[in-house]
Design an enzyme around this catalytic site. Structure first.
Site, short mmCIF file in Angstrom:
data_model
loop_
_atom_site.label_atom_id
_atom_site.label_comp_id
_atom_site.label_asym_id
_atom_site.label_seq_id
_atom_site.Cartn_x
_atom_site.Cartn_y
_atom_site.Cartn_z
N GLY A 13 0.81 -1.22 0.00
CA GLY A 13 0.00 0.00 0.00
C GLY A 13 0.84 1.27 0.00
N ASP A 34 0.76 -8.80 1.85
CA ASP A 34 -0.37 -7.99 1.37
C ASP A 34 -1.31 -8.92 0.61
OD1 ASP A 34 -0.34 -4.58 0.75
OD2 ASP A 34 -1.94 -5.86 -0.08
N PHE A 84 -0.13 -2.28 8.59
CA PHE A 84 -0.83 -1.27 7.77
C PHE A 84 -2.10 -1.83 7.15
CE2 PHE A 84 3.68 0.00 7.36
CZ PHE A 84 3.60 1.34 7.65
N SER A 128 -4.52 7.05 13.44
CA SER A 128 -4.87 8.24 12.66
C SER A 128 -5.31 9.36 13.58
CB SER A 128 -6.01 7.86 11.72
OG SER A 128 -6.64 9.01 11.21
N THR A 130 -7.74 10.89 13.14
CA THR A 130 -9.20 10.81 13.16
C THR A 130 -9.70 10.45 14.56
OG1 THR A 130 -11.08 10.05 11.84
CG2 THR A 130 -9.52 8.37 12.50
N TYR A 153 -14.80 3.46 10.16
CA TYR A 153 -13.35 3.51 9.93
C TYR A 153 -12.64 4.08 11.15
CZ TYR A 153 -8.97 5.71 8.58
OH TYR A 153 -7.67 6.13 8.57
N LYS A 157 -9.97 2.39 14.18
CA LYS A 157 -8.66 2.92 14.63
C LYS A 157 -8.63 3.00 16.16
CE LYS A 157 -6.68 3.37 10.65
NZ LYS A 157 -5.71 2.33 10.28
N PHE A 182 -1.19 12.26 10.67
CA PHE A 182 -2.03 13.33 10.17
C PHE A 182 -2.25 13.05 8.68
CE2 PHE A 182 -3.13 15.83 13.85
CZ PHE A 182 -2.51 15.03 14.78
N ASN A 183 -2.21 14.01 7.77
CA ASN A 183 -2.60 13.69 6.38
C ASN A 183 -1.38 13.41 5.50
OD1 ASN A 183 -5.02 14.97 7.57
ND2 ASN A 183 -5.81 14.85 5.48
N VAL A 221 -13.61 22.04 -4.08
CA VAL A 221 -13.14 22.39 -2.74
C VAL A 221 -14.36 22.32 -1.83
CG1 VAL A 221 -12.19 24.23 -1.29
CG2 VAL A 221 -11.23 23.80 -3.57
N ARG A 299 -18.44 18.71 2.67
CA ARG A 299 -18.55 17.26 2.62
C ARG A 299 -18.98 16.78 4.00
NH1 ARG A 299 -13.30 13.70 1.02
NH2 ARG A 299 -12.55 14.45 3.06
C1 UD1 Z 1 -9.61 11.66 6.77
C2 UD1 Z 1 -9.15 11.45 8.20
C3 UD1 Z 1 -7.90 10.66 8.23
C4 UD1 Z 1 -8.05 9.39 7.46
C5 UD1 Z 1 -8.41 9.74 6.03
C6 UD1 Z 1 -8.61 8.46 5.26
C7 UD1 Z 1 -9.76 13.28 9.68
C8 UD1 Z 1 -9.37 14.59 10.24
N1 UD1 Z 1 -8.90 12.74 8.83
O1 UD1 Z 1 -8.72 12.57 6.20
O2 UD1 Z 1 -7.58 10.35 9.54
O3 UD1 Z 1 -6.90 8.64 7.51
O4 UD1 Z 1 -9.62 10.46 6.02
O5 UD1 Z 1 -9.00 8.72 3.95
O6 UD1 Z 1 -10.79 12.73 9.97
N2 UD1 Z 1 -11.11 17.87 0.01
C9 UD1 Z 1 -11.63 18.69 -0.98
N3 UD1 Z 1 -11.88 18.14 -2.20
C10 UD1 Z 1 -11.65 16.84 -2.49
C11 UD1 Z 1 -11.10 16.00 -1.47
C12 UD1 Z 1 -10.86 16.57 -0.22
O7 UD1 Z 1 -11.87 19.88 -0.76
O8 UD1 Z 1 -11.93 16.40 -3.61
C13 UD1 Z 1 -10.80 18.46 1.33
C14 UD1 Z 1 -11.58 17.83 2.47
O9 UD1 Z 1 -12.81 18.46 2.67
C15 UD1 Z 1 -10.61 18.03 3.64
C16 UD1 Z 1 -9.22 18.01 2.97
O10 UD1 Z 1 -9.45 18.21 1.59
O11 UD1 Z 1 -10.80 19.28 4.21
C17 UD1 Z 1 -8.50 16.70 3.15
O12 UD1 Z 1 -9.37 15.64 2.77
P1 UD1 Z 1 -8.87 14.14 2.63
O13 UD1 Z 1 -7.64 14.09 1.81
O14 UD1 Z 1 -10.05 13.34 2.19
O15 UD1 Z 1 -8.45 13.74 4.10
P2 UD1 Z 1 -9.25 13.88 5.48
O16 UD1 Z 1 -10.70 13.81 5.26
O17 UD1 Z 1 -8.67 15.02 6.22
#
Ligand code: UD1
Length: 343
Positions: A13, A34, A84, A128, A130, A153, A157, A182-183, A221, A299
């Protein structure tokens, strides 16, 4: 001297493959397991190409305890495991809760159980941010209370963290660390491994790079009316190579017995909060291109803002996020171009 061997379950992954590379480069033997249910064998080939090491790969489903035992635990002499292997789509988990609970809990419990039964002491779990839900205060430390999970999900965790804590506390000699990511974004600088989403990406950076590559028409966005400086959500985006190196530091801590207690938790983030709109503009500037995007509605389930206080990881693991965000966003784009054959 015999090298220490580390099992990387889910090693084909996104985060697993980058971690396998960093482990090999730090001098560890690695075995990747995996079931390729949401990953490709090309990631394992990428790990081998980058490292020049024929890292062993075992195709096995961690939910199948017997297969794990015969194909993996009977054959390889690892003392440490980094787990993982899990489903990770928040939305999908709301639609398919049983699949998420069954897969994410069973696979981890099988690994834990076999590690304990065969006297292998060290376990790292991919957790996470999360687990913090919508935090009352920023940045979040490891002492920030967990909030009730808002998706199956997220619940898996939290539950796996507790299962790890209780198991190592009840088993003499066992040690566990949960890393709260984090991300994670970006890709290996070689552009030989990176994120490989199937279907329409749910996460921000793969959606951005696919839009830049022309696979998606327009990035949405999700909301510009949040109570943040520019109205969009704030996250702590961490380079996947930096994140992978945090695993190496955590494994080393367990092997060297530097852990302060049988179970420990570390936040793995940069400490910087970046908004969605800032990230979009940084991507454009770093790569010298224009992105087609529009403001869409919020979202469901999104957290307004969260970023890490990584002090504990900085001090105790001797690890910190080093890569510059622009380099990370260039690496993400280089990987997408490599995938699509764009010059
Ligand atoms: C979430 C979880 C993270 C988890 C992950 C798994 C939280 C804070 N984070 O990440 O722990 O591992 O999911 O997938 O709960 N966005 C847009 N447009 C898009 C896609 C995303 O605007 O097309 C924005 C979202 O609204 C968000 C940011 O981008 O504000 C990040 O989104 P994403 O990459 O999906 O991650 P999280 O939702 O933060």
């Amino acid at each position: 001297m015999k090298k220490h061997c580390v099992l990387v379950s889910g090693g084909a992954g996104y985060i697993g493959s980058h971690t396998a590379v960093e482990l090999v480069e730090a001098g560890y033997d690695v075995v990747i397991a995996d079931n390729l249910s949401n990953s490709e064998i090309t990631a394992v080939e990428g790990v081998r190409r980058i490292t020049g090491v024929e890292v062993p790969f075992v195709e096995v489903d961690c939910c199948d305890r017997e297969a794990l035992r015969t194909k993996l635990f009977d054959r390889y002499a690892f003392d440490s495991a980094i787990h993982f292997a899990a489903f990770k789509a928040v939305n999908e988990s709301v639609q398919k809760p049983l699949e998420y609970y069954r897969n994410n809990l069973t696979s981890f419990m099988n690994i834990l159980d076999l590690m304990r039964a065969t006297g292998r002491p060290n376990i790292l779990f991919s957790s996470s941010c999360t687990v913090y839900g919508e935090p009352d205060r920023q940045p979040v430390t490891e002492e920030t209370p967990r909030k009730p999970a808002t998706s199956p999900y997220g619940n898996t965790k939290q539950m796996c963290e507790d299962i790890l804590r209780d198991t190592v506390n009840a088993s003499e000699g066992m040690k566990g660390i949960a890393l709260r990511y984090f991300n994670p974004i970006g890709a290996h600088p070689s552009a030989l491994i990176g994120e490989l989403p199937r279907g329409v990406p749910q996460n921000l950076v793969p959606y951005i790079t696919q839009t830049a590559a022309g696979l998606r028409e327009c990035l949405s966005v999700f909301g510009d009316d949040y109570p943040t400086p520019d109205g969009s959500n704030i996250r702590d985006y961490i380079d996947v190579v930096d994140l992978a190196r945090a695993h190496v530091a955590a494994i080393r801590r367990l092997i060297e017995g530097k852990n302060r207690s049988a179970y420990e938790i570390f936040n793995i983030g940069t400490g910087n909060g970046v908004s969605v709109l800032e990230l979009v503009h940084r991507f454009e500037q770093a790569n010298g291109l224009k992105l087609n995007y529009r403001i869409a509605g919020r979202r469901a389930g999104d957290i307004i803002a969260i970023w890490a206080d990584p002090t504990r990881a900085n001090e105790e693991l001797g690890w910190r996020a080093e890569r510059d965000l622009d380099d990370t966003l260039r690496a993400a784009w280089a990987w997408e171009k490599h995938l699509r054959g764009i010059e």
